[in-house]
Design a protein around this motif. Structure first.
Motif, PDB file in Angstrom:
ATOM      1  N   ARG A 197       0.792  -1.159   0.002  1.00 29.70           N
ATOM      2  CA  ARG A 197       0.084   0.014  -0.058  1.00 29.70           C
ATOM      3  C   ARG A 197       0.989   1.329   0.103  1.00 29.70           C
ATOM      4  NH1 ARG A 197      -2.492  -1.453   4.021  1.00 29.70           N
ATOM      5  NH2 ARG A 197      -4.531  -2.474   3.025  1.00 29.70           N
ATOM      6  N   ARG A 198       1.976   1.263   0.872  1.00 31.94           N
ATOM      7  CA  ARG A 198       2.759   2.303   0.796  1.00 31.94           C
ATOM      8  C   ARG A 198       3.427   2.413  -0.396  1.00 31.94           C
ATOM      9  NH1 ARG A 198       8.039   3.517   0.946  1.00 31.94           N
ATOM     10  NH2 ARG A 198       8.765   1.354   1.247  1.00 31.94           N
ATOM     11  N   ARG A 199       3.994   1.662  -1.249  1.00 30.78           N
ATOM     12  CA  ARG A 199       4.559   1.817  -2.552  1.00 30.78           C
ATOM     13  C   ARG A 199       3.425   2.376  -3.317  1.00 30.78           C
ATOM     14  NH1 ARG A 199       9.718  -0.267  -3.322  1.00 30.78           N
ATOM     15  NH2 ARG A 199      10.455  -1.539  -1.415  1.00 30.78           N
ATOM     16  N   VAL A 200       2.408   1.792  -3.541  1.00 22.67           N
ATOM     17  CA  VAL A 200       1.475   2.451  -4.358  1.00 22.67           C
ATOM     18  C   VAL A 200       0.887   3.762  -4.442  1.00 22.67           C
ATOM     19  CG1 VAL A 200      -1.177   1.902  -5.199  1.00 22.67           C
ATOM     20  CG2 VAL A 200       0.413  -0.102  -4.726  1.00 22.67           C
ATOM     21  N   ILE A 225       3.573   6.095  -5.754  1.00 24.47           N
ATOM     22  CA  ILE A 225       3.145   6.052  -7.289  1.00 24.47           C
ATOM     23  C   ILE A 225       2.110   7.088  -7.414  1.00 24.47           C
ATOM     24  CG2 ILE A 225       2.570   4.949  -9.365  1.00 24.47           C
ATOM     25  CD1 ILE A 225       3.594   2.218  -8.107  1.00 24.47           C
ATOM     26  N   LEU A 226       1.035   7.021  -6.684  1.00 23.34           N
ATOM     27  CA  LEU A 226       0.238   7.854  -6.955  1.00 23.34           C
ATOM     28  C   LEU A 226       0.327   9.228  -6.555  1.00 23.34           C
ATOM     29  CD1 LEU A 226      -2.875   5.382  -5.963  1.00 23.34           C
ATOM     30  CD2 LEU A 226      -2.537   6.447  -8.014  1.00 23.34           C
ATOM     31  N   ALA A 227       1.223   9.486  -5.625  1.00 22.10           N
ATOM     32  CA  ALA A 227       1.504  10.718  -5.369  1.00 22.10           C
ATOM     33  C   ALA A 227       2.368  11.519  -6.660  1.00 22.10           C
ATOM     34  CB  ALA A 227       2.626  10.723  -4.115  1.00 22.10           C
ATOM     35  N   LEU A 228       2.997  10.761  -7.289  1.00 20.88           N
ATOM     36  CA  LEU A 228       3.630  11.267  -8.492  1.00 20.88           C
ATOM     37  C   LEU A 228       2.757  11.433  -9.741  1.00 20.88           C
ATOM     38  CD1 LEU A 228       7.206   9.807  -7.901  1.00 20.88           C
ATOM     39  CD2 LEU A 228       6.555  12.036  -7.780  1.00 20.88           C
ATOM     40  N   ARG A 229       1.858  10.200  -9.648  1.00 25.54           N
ATOM     41  CA  ARG A 229       0.929  10.209 -10.914  1.00 25.54           C
ATOM     42  C   ARG A 229      -0.415   9.933 -10.430  1.00 25.54           C
ATOM     43  NH1 ARG A 229       4.291   7.311 -15.473  1.00 25.54           N
ATOM     44  NH2 ARG A 229       2.297   7.093 -16.413  1.00 25.54           N
ATOM     45  N   ALA A 258      -1.813   1.794 -11.154  1.00 28.69           N
ATOM     46  CA  ALA A 258      -1.687   2.025  -9.962  1.00 28.69           C
ATOM     47  C   ALA A 258      -2.763   1.803  -8.976  1.00 28.69           C
ATOM     48  CB  ALA A 258      -0.918   3.122  -9.509  1.00 28.69           C
ATOM     49  N   LEU A 259      -3.947   2.602  -9.575  1.00 25.69           N
ATOM     50  CA  LEU A 259      -5.345   2.465  -8.689  1.00 25.69           C
ATOM     51  C   LEU A 259      -5.720   0.900  -9.007  1.00 25.69           C
ATOM     52  CD1 LEU A 259      -7.016   5.427 -10.379  1.00 25.69           C
ATOM     53  CD2 LEU A 259      -6.393   5.120  -7.842  1.00 25.69           C
ATOM     54  N   ASN A 260      -5.293   0.303 -10.238  1.00 27.21           N
ATOM     55  CA  ASN A 260      -5.990  -1.233  -9.877  1.00 27.21           C
ATOM     56  C   ASN A 260      -5.001  -2.170  -9.071  1.00 27.21           C
ATOM     57  OD1 ASN A 260      -7.713  -2.642 -11.493  1.00 27.21           O
ATOM     58  ND2 ASN A 260      -6.121  -3.846 -12.505  1.00 27.21           N
ATOM     59  N   LEU A 261      -3.619  -1.587  -8.865  1.00 25.95           N
ATOM     60  CA  LEU A 261      -3.040  -2.395  -7.828  1.00 25.95           C
ATOM     61  C   LEU A 261      -3.457  -2.075  -6.262  1.00 25.95           C
ATOM     62  CD1 LEU A 261      -0.737  -4.406  -7.064  1.00 25.95           C
ATOM     63  CD2 LEU A 261       0.834  -2.429  -7.565  1.00 25.95           C
TER      64      LEU A 261
END
Length: 281
Positions: A187-190, A193-197, A203-206
């Motif tokens: 969750r932290r890693r996703v 990613i979402l913070a940048l994109r 990323a949302l799917n993951l």
């Protein structure tokens, strides 16, 4: 029981090779989609762009081409194990075609606009266009350029390649954490990613997969709704939402699940999903 089912959804995919974050909500994920299926949405956008260009609607055509280009880039990002293979040459060729088509449309528009304002020739425009295309040739075709230097386009492409590579690595790290059952880490890693994109569809799917694996199906559902609303042309968001709806609601969820599936098929160019077809009969 739901917690167990959610974990099965995820691990049935993440143990397989490929873009583990793409299809977390089904049981037939080990079969890789054919290239024709992957590229169908982009191909439809390119057809629309071509029709718009034929009708003289340059701005709309360019926008459609750019959407198609973004779709092709998504395919590359979500299939890192296949992106460099020969089967992906069609994707690379389509991207090159789109680049050329956009350049051609914009040049033609510039010529027409120039003639509309003042009666003059377009020698300078054509010269700049020729210089732009010449700058895109490989280094060996441009004698006299110092070794090791890059054109602006080559520098841009190199930068894009680095960004795509970093994105793929981050996605894979998050998927690996999910596979290992390290949900907080995934969750932290996703979220990084979402913070940048923000609203990145993969990323949302993951993130939805992580939430489902953690047993929080309602949050996973909200995430998939966010995916479909922010990326309305991404068919797998609708497919996964249909599958999750069936898992959560059973027969009572058939009607909304069918709407999601049909929307993905009819409006996003999604391929036939045999699993959903069987469950929605």
């Amino acid at each position: 029981m739901r917690h167990t089912i959610a974990i099965f959804w995820v691990f049935s995919l993440t143990l397989a090779a490929g873009a583990a974050w793409r299809w977390p909500f089904g049981s037939d994920e080990t079969a890789k989609p054919r290239m024709s299926e992957l590229m169908e949405p982009a191909s439809l956008l390119m057809d629309e762009a071509s029709d718009l260009a034929s009708d003289g609607k340059v701005a709309e055509a360019v926008e459609k081409y750019r959407l198609a280009y973004a779709e092709l880039e998504r395919i590359e990002i979500e299939n890192p194990d296949r992106a460099e293979s020969s089967e992906f040459s069609t994707v690379r060729n389509k991207k090159a075609y789109i680049d050329s088509a956009i350049d051609s449309l914009l040049l033609d528009q510039a010529k027409k606009n120039t003639k509309a304002v003042v009666n003059t020739d377009t020698t300078e425009l054509e010269k700049r266009y020729a210089e732009k295309k010449a700058a895109e040739k490989p280094p060996e075709e441009k004698p006299g350029r110092p070794a090791g230097t890059l054109t602006a386009r080559e520098s841009q492409d190199a930068g894009m390649s680095r960004l795509l590579g970093a994105h793929k690595a981050k996605m894979q790290a998050a998927a690996d954490a999910l596979k290992a059952g390290e949900y907080d880490e995934a969750r932290r890693r996703v979220q990084d990613i979402l913070a940048l994109r923000p609203n990145d569809p993969a990323a949302l799917n993951l993130r939805a997969a992580v939430e489902a694996a953690s047993g929080d199906l309602e949050t996973a559902e909200r995430t998939l709704v966010q995916l479909t609303q922010s990326n309305p042309g991404t068919y797998y968001g609708f497919y996964n939402l249909a599958k999750l709806t069936l898992q959560m609601r059973g027969d009572a969820g058939k009607e909304p699940a069918l709407r999601y599936y049909e929307h993905g098929r009819e409006n996003c160019g999604g391929p036939i999903d045999d699993e959903l077809e069987a469950k929605l009969k």
